[in-house]
Design a protein around this motif. Sequence first.
Motif, mmCIF file in Angstrom:
data_model
loop_
_atom_site.group_PDB
_atom_site.id
_atom_site.type_symbol
_atom_site.label_atom_id
_atom_site.label_comp_id
_atom_site.label_asym_id
_atom_site.label_seq_id
_atom_site.Cartn_x
_atom_site.Cartn_y
_atom_site.Cartn_z
ATOM 1 N N ARG A 198 0.818 -1.214 0.000
ATOM 2 C CA ARG A 198 0.000 0.000 0.000
ATOM 3 C C ARG A 198 0.854 1.268 0.000
ATOM 4 N NH1 ARG A 198 -4.237 -1.693 4.863
ATOM 5 N NH2 ARG A 198 -4.715 -3.787 4.049
ATOM 6 N N THR A 199 1.824 1.311 0.905
ATOM 7 C CA THR A 199 2.701 2.471 1.048
ATOM 8 C C THR A 199 4.122 1.957 1.203
ATOM 9 O OG1 THR A 199 0.969 3.726 2.185
ATOM 10 C CG2 THR A 199 3.235 4.510 2.432
ATOM 11 N N VAL A 200 5.071 2.532 0.458
ATOM 12 C CA VAL A 200 6.449 2.054 0.482
ATOM 13 C C VAL A 200 7.396 3.220 0.730
ATOM 14 C CG1 VAL A 200 8.269 0.887 -0.815
ATOM 15 C CG2 VAL A 200 5.876 0.196 -1.117
ATOM 16 N N VAL A 201 8.304 3.037 1.682
ATOM 17 C CA VAL A 201 9.357 4.018 1.954
ATOM 18 C C VAL A 201 10.654 3.448 1.397
ATOM 19 C CG1 VAL A 201 10.626 5.289 3.715
ATOM 20 C CG2 VAL A 201 8.182 4.824 4.026
ATOM 21 N N LEU A 202 11.338 4.241 0.570
ATOM 22 C CA LEU A 202 12.535 3.779 -0.129
ATOM 23 C C LEU A 202 13.787 4.495 0.357
ATOM 24 C CD1 LEU A 202 11.209 3.732 -3.799
ATOM 25 C CD2 LEU A 202 11.559 1.756 -2.308
ATOM 26 N N PRO A 203 14.937 3.798 0.343
ATOM 27 C CA PRO A 203 16.206 4.441 0.691
ATOM 28 C C PRO A 203 16.739 5.239 -0.482
ATOM 29 C CG PRO A 203 16.621 2.197 0.022
ATOM 30 C CD PRO A 203 15.117 2.389 -0.033
ATOM 31 N N GLN A 204 17.799 5.980 -0.253
ATOM 32 C CA GLN A 204 18.444 6.704 -1.342
ATOM 33 C C GLN A 204 18.966 5.717 -2.376
ATOM 34 O OE1 GLN A 204 21.470 9.232 0.332
ATOM 35 N NE2 GLN A 204 20.000 10.716 1.096
ATOM 36 N N GLY A 205 18.866 6.087 -3.631
ATOM 37 C CA GLY A 205 19.403 5.264 -4.695
ATOM 38 C C GLY A 205 18.420 4.299 -5.314
ATOM 39 N N VAL A 206 17.171 4.317 -4.850
ATOM 40 C CA VAL A 206 16.149 3.424 -5.406
ATOM 41 C C VAL A 206 14.931 4.242 -5.786
ATOM 42 C CG1 VAL A 206 14.709 1.395 -5.029
ATOM 43 C CG2 VAL A 206 16.944 1.538 -3.929
ATOM 44 N N ASP A 207 14.375 3.950 -6.942
ATOM 45 C CA ASP A 207 13.189 4.674 -7.399
ATOM 46 C C ASP A 207 12.117 3.659 -7.792
ATOM 47 O OD1 ASP A 207 11.551 6.831 -8.208
ATOM 48 O OD2 ASP A 207 12.180 6.556 -10.291
ATOM 49 N N LEU A 208 10.913 3.881 -7.310
ATOM 50 C CA LEU A 208 9.781 3.037 -7.672
ATOM 51 C C LEU A 208 8.561 3.954 -7.722
ATOM 52 C CD1 LEU A 208 9.095 0.026 -8.198
ATOM 53 C CD2 LEU A 208 8.420 -0.143 -5.798
ATOM 54 N N PRO A 209 7.877 4.026 -8.842
ATOM 55 C CA PRO A 209 6.748 4.943 -8.982
ATOM 56 C C PRO A 209 5.733 4.795 -7.857
ATOM 57 C CG PRO A 209 7.272 3.960 -11.098
ATOM 58 C CD PRO A 209 8.111 3.247 -10.074
ATOM 59 N N GLY A 215 14.403 10.752 1.458
ATOM 60 C CA GLY A 215 14.875 12.137 1.435
ATOM 61 C C GLY A 215 13.781 13.174 1.299
ATOM 62 N N SER A 216 12.581 12.752 0.907
ATOM 63 C CA SER A 216 11.474 13.707 0.801
ATOM 64 C C SER A 216 10.865 14.024 2.164
ATOM 65 C CB SER A 216 10.392 13.153 -0.135
ATOM 66 O OG SER A 216 9.753 12.019 0.446
ATOM 67 N N VAL A 217 11.233 13.245 3.170
ATOM 68 C CA VAL A 217 10.682 13.441 4.522
ATOM 69 C C VAL A 217 11.771 13.780 5.533
ATOM 70 C CG1 VAL A 217 9.299 12.369 6.368
ATOM 71 C CG2 VAL A 217 8.876 11.756 3.977
ATOM 72 N N VAL A 218 12.966 13.223 5.340
ATOM 73 C CA VAL A 218 14.021 13.289 6.356
ATOM 74 C C VAL A 218 15.314 13.829 5.762
ATOM 75 C CG1 VAL A 218 15.524 11.853 7.791
ATOM 76 C CG2 VAL A 218 13.076 11.420 7.750
ATOM 77 N N SER A 219 16.039 14.604 6.561
ATOM 78 C CA SER A 219 17.394 15.019 6.201
ATOM 79 C C SER A 219 18.271 14.880 7.438
ATOM 80 C CB SER A 219 17.420 16.468 5.694
ATOM 81 O OG SER A 219 17.028 17.369 6.716
ATOM 82 N N VAL A 220 19.520 14.473 7.225
ATOM 83 C CA VAL A 220 20.453 14.259 8.330
ATOM 84 C C VAL A 220 21.709 15.083 8.090
ATOM 85 C CG1 VAL A 220 21.903 12.586 9.541
ATOM 86 C CG2 VAL A 220 19.601 11.935 8.792
ATOM 87 N N GLU A 221 22.143 15.771 9.127
ATOM 88 C CA GLU A 221 23.388 16.524 9.086
ATOM 89 C C GLU A 221 24.130 16.255 10.391
ATOM 90 O OE1 GLU A 221 25.078 21.094 8.543
ATOM 91 O OE2 GLU A 221 22.953 20.644 8.183
ATOM 92 N N GLY A 222 25.268 15.599 10.276
ATOM 93 C CA GLY A 222 26.011 15.247 11.481
ATOM 94 C C GLY A 222 25.218 14.294 12.349
#
Length: 384
Positions: A198-209, A215-222
């Motif tokens: 139903r809903t899929v969360v993907l890591p960086q480097g993977v694309d699925l329509p 990265g659209s929800v979370v950003s990390v710095e340090g």
Amino acid sequence: MRILVLDTIHGGADLAVALRDAGHRVDEVDVYRGEVGIPVEEALVRTYDLVTAPVHLDPDHPLLQQHGPAVSHHEVVGLLIAGGAGRPFIEITGARGKTTTAHAIAALMPGPGVLHTSTGTYRYPERELLWKKSITPASLIPAAREAERIGGWLVAEESLGVTGAGDAAVLTSAEDYPIAAGKRRALAAKLGLLARARTVVLPQGVDLPGCIPVGSVVSVEGEACRYSGYGIAGSFQNPLLSLAGYRTALSLAAATACVLGIDPSPLDGFTAIPGRMAVRRDGSLLVVDNANSGTNMATTVEAARYARELAGDAPLTLVIGEEARAVCEGFPATEISRAVAAVRPDATVYVGDGEEAATLEEGFAAAREITPEGAIVLAVKTWR
């Protein structure tokens, strides 16, 4: 229905029992050893309404040529537990990082629930160990039933894909490797099953329509993680975010929590899991434990870097290898050699068939004998 279940080793035996309990007539075949169920020759001449096989079975196996195409074990388990698992139900798959991501998500879930991982299946909030099983699709069935029984949530780690019966699914890494006698790719198999979720969360480097990039929800710095989406916004800090494995896992957990309407800020107190970069003292020794089912060259190098950061210029002994073919995708000898060359340890203890140590425990004992002080890094691929 009359159903043929292939591969009793990787959960097929449990799946056959569940299908019989559901009222089906079931034959099972041990496609690797021929020790359980009916012989291949007998199954070839019978007629079936449905054939189910793991995604990693050779597509040219005679039974698939005769009776295929097969429905995956994942999909059949999804049908068996549909409407009968805890809610919300989150499924997690990937080449590495599954266990850490699952534990991080479970740490955020309110009320009672069940966490099913390669480290064991636990009932929350007590974190009581219920049992230890594999993470084949069929091993999910008793976990789902327990979550339903207590009226709680279910967070489940699964190998090589998801059932699609969950409220959300998470892919933890973009790494790929050959499966099914080298005729399929693991990432393609996982993405094919994830496409049904139903809903899929993907890591960086993977694309699925239609899926949600982390990265659209979370950003990390340090050591800081910021999140914004689905009506939830905020941040948390955790020193584990300086480690690549935990940065990915905590980011995915935070994004998934937002999707579920849960504030991920309590992840500021999340601590390392044994076997996943956990640090401990053993007398005068610093031990960085990175021995788990997802251990590979990248995590080995990261563990050594972390050990040197904590122990300074002290001698470092690397314990590396694979426990007796314990994990399907393995830890190839070429990758082990590259890891040793990259780490450049002061001493190395190899673990595996034909090596000086056969198990992680033996490897650690050998490392302690030759390392009076300094650091030991455990980088053995094993179910843990």
